[in-house]
Write a protein that holds these residues in place. Structure first.
Motif, PDB file in Angstrom:
ATOM      1  N   GLN A 106       0.654  -1.573  -0.369  1.00 34.93           N
ATOM      2  CA  GLN A 106      -0.202  -0.168  -0.316  1.00 34.93           C
ATOM      3  C   GLN A 106       1.124   1.588  -0.213  1.00 34.93           C
ATOM      4  OE1 GLN A 106      -3.003  -0.239   3.066  1.00 34.93           O
ATOM      5  NE2 GLN A 106      -2.521  -2.026   3.490  1.00 34.93           N
ATOM      6  N   ASN A 119       8.653  -4.092   6.309  1.00 35.97           N
ATOM      7  CA  ASN A 119       8.506  -4.511   4.458  1.00 35.97           C
ATOM      8  C   ASN A 119       9.297  -5.226   3.897  1.00 35.97           C
ATOM      9  OD1 ASN A 119       6.935  -1.364   5.418  1.00 35.97           O
ATOM     10  ND2 ASN A 119       6.026  -3.675   5.045  1.00 35.97           N
ATOM     11  N   GLY A 136       4.550 -10.910   3.554  1.00 39.29           N
ATOM     12  CA  GLY A 136       4.813 -11.411   5.512  1.00 39.29           C
ATOM     13  C   GLY A 136       3.640 -12.242   5.886  1.00 39.29           C
ATOM     14  N   ASP A 194       1.457 -11.477   8.379  1.00 36.32           N
ATOM     15  CA  ASP A 194       0.370 -10.457   8.219  1.00 36.32           C
ATOM     16  C   ASP A 194      -0.409 -10.972   7.147  1.00 36.32           C
ATOM     17  OD1 ASP A 194       1.872  -9.488   6.619  1.00 36.32           O
ATOM     18  OD2 ASP A 194       0.940  -7.599   8.093  1.00 36.32           O
ATOM     19  N   ILE A 221       8.995  -8.760  11.129  1.00 34.11           N
ATOM     20  CA  ILE A 221       9.815  -8.790  12.182  1.00 34.11           C
ATOM     21  C   ILE A 221       9.173  -7.919  12.897  1.00 34.11           C
ATOM     22  CG2 ILE A 221      11.618  -6.932  11.617  1.00 34.11           C
ATOM     23  CD1 ILE A 221      12.483  -8.670  10.362  1.00 34.11           C
ATOM     24  N   MET A 250       7.152  -4.858  13.569  1.00 27.22           N
ATOM     25  CA  MET A 250       6.857  -3.446  13.036  1.00 27.22           C
ATOM     26  C   MET A 250       5.655  -3.229  12.440  1.00 27.22           C
ATOM     27  SD  MET A 250      10.499  -2.302  11.282  1.00 27.22           S
ATOM     28  CE  MET A 250      11.399  -2.480  12.772  1.00 27.22           C
ATOM     29  N   LYS A 290       3.599   0.617   9.906  1.00 29.13           N
ATOM     30  CA  LYS A 290       3.356   1.533  10.282  1.00 29.13           C
ATOM     31  C   LYS A 290       2.959   2.282  10.443  1.00 29.13           C
ATOM     32  CE  LYS A 290       4.022   0.426   4.699  1.00 29.13           C
ATOM     33  NZ  LYS A 290       2.740   0.154   3.554  1.00 29.13           N
TER      34      LYS A 290
HETATM   35  P1  AMP Z   1       1.802  -3.190   3.797  1.00 23.20           P
HETATM   36  O1  AMP Z   1       3.113  -2.318   3.577  1.00 23.20           O
HETATM   37  O2  AMP Z   1       1.063  -3.250   4.650  1.00 23.20           O
HETATM   38  O3  AMP Z   1       0.747  -2.898   2.125  1.00 23.20           O
HETATM   39  O4  AMP Z   1       2.349  -3.949   3.701  1.00 23.20           O
HETATM   40  C1  AMP Z   1       3.861  -4.617   2.692  1.00 23.20           C
HETATM   41  C2  AMP Z   1       4.125  -5.976   2.267  1.00 23.20           C
HETATM   42  O5  AMP Z   1       4.889  -5.658   3.786  1.00 23.20           O
HETATM   43  C3  AMP Z   1       2.659  -7.239   2.952  1.00 23.20           C
HETATM   44  O6  AMP Z   1       3.959  -7.949   2.668  1.00 23.20           O
HETATM   45  C4  AMP Z   1       3.617  -7.842   4.595  1.00 23.20           C
HETATM   46  O7  AMP Z   1       2.495  -8.995   4.824  1.00 23.20           O
HETATM   47  C5  AMP Z   1       4.952  -6.908   4.711  1.00 23.20           C
HETATM   48  N1  AMP Z   1       4.855  -6.710   6.004  1.00 23.20           N
HETATM   49  C6  AMP Z   1       4.366  -5.297   6.698  1.00 23.20           C
HETATM   50  N2  AMP Z   1       5.409  -5.468   7.824  1.00 23.20           N
HETATM   51  C7  AMP Z   1       5.704  -6.363   8.602  1.00 23.20           C
HETATM   52  C8  AMP Z   1       6.540  -6.498   9.139  1.00 23.20           C
HETATM   53  N3  AMP Z   1       6.563  -6.129  10.543  1.00 23.20           N
HETATM   54  N4  AMP Z   1       7.716  -7.952   8.685  1.00 23.20           N
HETATM   55  C9  AMP Z   1       7.732  -8.577   7.766  1.00 23.20           C
HETATM   56  N5  AMP Z   1       6.884  -8.259   6.670  1.00 23.20           N
HETATM   57  C10 AMP Z   1       5.856  -7.437   6.898  1.00 23.20           C
END
Ligand code: AMP
Ligand code: TRP
Length: 326
Positions: A10, A19, A146, A148, A185, A195, A197
């Motif tokens: 996103q 990320n 990840g 989540d 992470i 961790m 955003k």
């Molecule tokens: P997002 O920015 O939320 O759209 O996430 C982008 C990607 O980063 C997704 O594949 C998430 O699963 C991964 N991601 C987000 N937070 C973490 C974290 N703390 N550790 C590992 N992967 C993450």
């Protein structure tokens, strides 16, 4: 024929090292062996309120991050979700075969909605349906994400199987690709939480744009557990997390890391970890400034054209099977 992968992030807020290590790093590695599509999912971002100018800016900035991290537009299709209208169209169709109970069970919905269902936006609930549409439109084999996102991917598989059962084989059933190390992470201030955003305290995250001083300060402040040994230990989540970050940015094996820090304590470990992360991010930070808006916009335009061509075939098939078109 190469197998296909699809993933997205996103354009909301700054990307952090979670990320990068949980997702982006693998996306870059996988683009050699797979037919890859990497999306900037701006329609997902508006499930929570966004400032329009910031969203526009963040969308281009995230494309820059993709490119600086090593995604290569000559090998991978890089595009913005809203440039391919089929995502929203298929999401509507899939929402008609998704069950309310399935969506209400999603932990991310429960977390973000904070149980306040009277006032929460419907988009937050139906978010995983749009995600399923993203994936299924491209007949995706593998989705690198990840930890989540695992639950959302399982739902995507359930929706695809249901559609195939009711209307005939239409969608390929995608598998998740979740890395063994780095899939979750944790916050530097609370190793029980990922961790994130949306964390209000910036000291819990290392952002990809953090300078050397900031990175050193954040690691020095990072919480530690009782005990002094620098080893992987399930019962000590703080050191486990820090050592995982060290392992992934240095590309060492777990054993090499443990041997390297044998007999040393946090006083030596933390500055060395900071240095390794600073070095890891340096080439990325240098590159990220070199992509001007026009260059990035052109790459996204080309990506969208290629993506639309694939997406249109799937959506046409879906509509025709359902009796929407003749
Ligand atoms: P997002 O920015 O939320 O759209 O996430 C982008 C990607 O980063 C997704 O594949 C998430 O699963 C991964 N991601 C987000 N937070 C973490 C974290 N703390 N550790 C590992 N992967 C993450
Ligand atoms: N929901 C994902 C996240 O927040 C982003 C996303 C949207 C995604 N569509 C996707 C990831 C399709 C993989 C595949 O991280």
């Amino acid at each position: 024929m190469k197998k296909r992968i699809f993933s997205g992030a996103q354009p909301t807020g700054k990307l952090h090292i979670g990320n990068y290590l949980g997702a982006l790093k693998n996306w870059v590695a996988l683009q050699d062996d797979y037919d890859a599509l990497y999306c900037i999912v701006n329609l997902h971002s508006i499930t929570l309120p966004q400032n329009p100018d910031e969203l526009r800016r963040n969308t281009l900035d995230l494309a820059r991050v993709y490119l600086a991290a090593g995604l290569d537009p000559s090998r991978s299709i890089i595009f913005v979700q809203s440039d391919v209208p089929q995502h929203a169209e298929l999401a509507w169709v899939l929402s008609c075969i998704t069950r309310l109970g399935e969506l209400e069970r999603m932990t991310q919905f429960k977390d973000k909605g904070k149980g306040n269902t009277e006032r929460v936006g419907v988009g937050l609930l139906t978010y995983p349906v749009l995600m399923a549409a993203d994936i299924l439109l491209y007949q995706t084999d593998l989705v690198p994400v990840g930890q989540d996102q695992k639950q959302h991917l399982e739902l995507c598989r359930d929706i695809a199987e249901r559609f195939n059962r009711d209307f005939g084989e239409t969608f390929r059933i995608p598998d998740p690709y979740i890395p063994k190390a780095g899939a979750s992470i944790k916050s530097l201030l609370d190793p029980e939480r990922k961790m994130s955003k949306s964390d209000e305290n910036a000291n819990g995250s290392i952002f990809l744009t953090d300078d050397a001083d900031t990175i050193l300060k954040k690691f020095k402040r990072a919480v530690t557990d009782s005990g002094t040994a620098i080893t992987f230990d399930e019962s000590r989540p703080a050191i486990n997390n820090l050592l995982t970050i060290y392992q992934l940015v240095t590309d060492k094996t777990a054993e090499e890391c443990v041997v390297h820090f044998e007999g040393k304590g946090y006083g030596q470990f933390k500055p060395e970890l900071a240095e390794a992360v600073i070095e890891f991010l340096r080439p990325f930070q240098e590159k990220v400034q070199h992509f001007d808006d026009e260059h990035v916009t052109n790459i996204l335009k080309e990506g969208a054209e290629k993506a639309r061509a694939i997406a249109a075939v799937t959506l046409q098939d879906v509509y025709s099977r359902m009796g929407i078109t003749r």
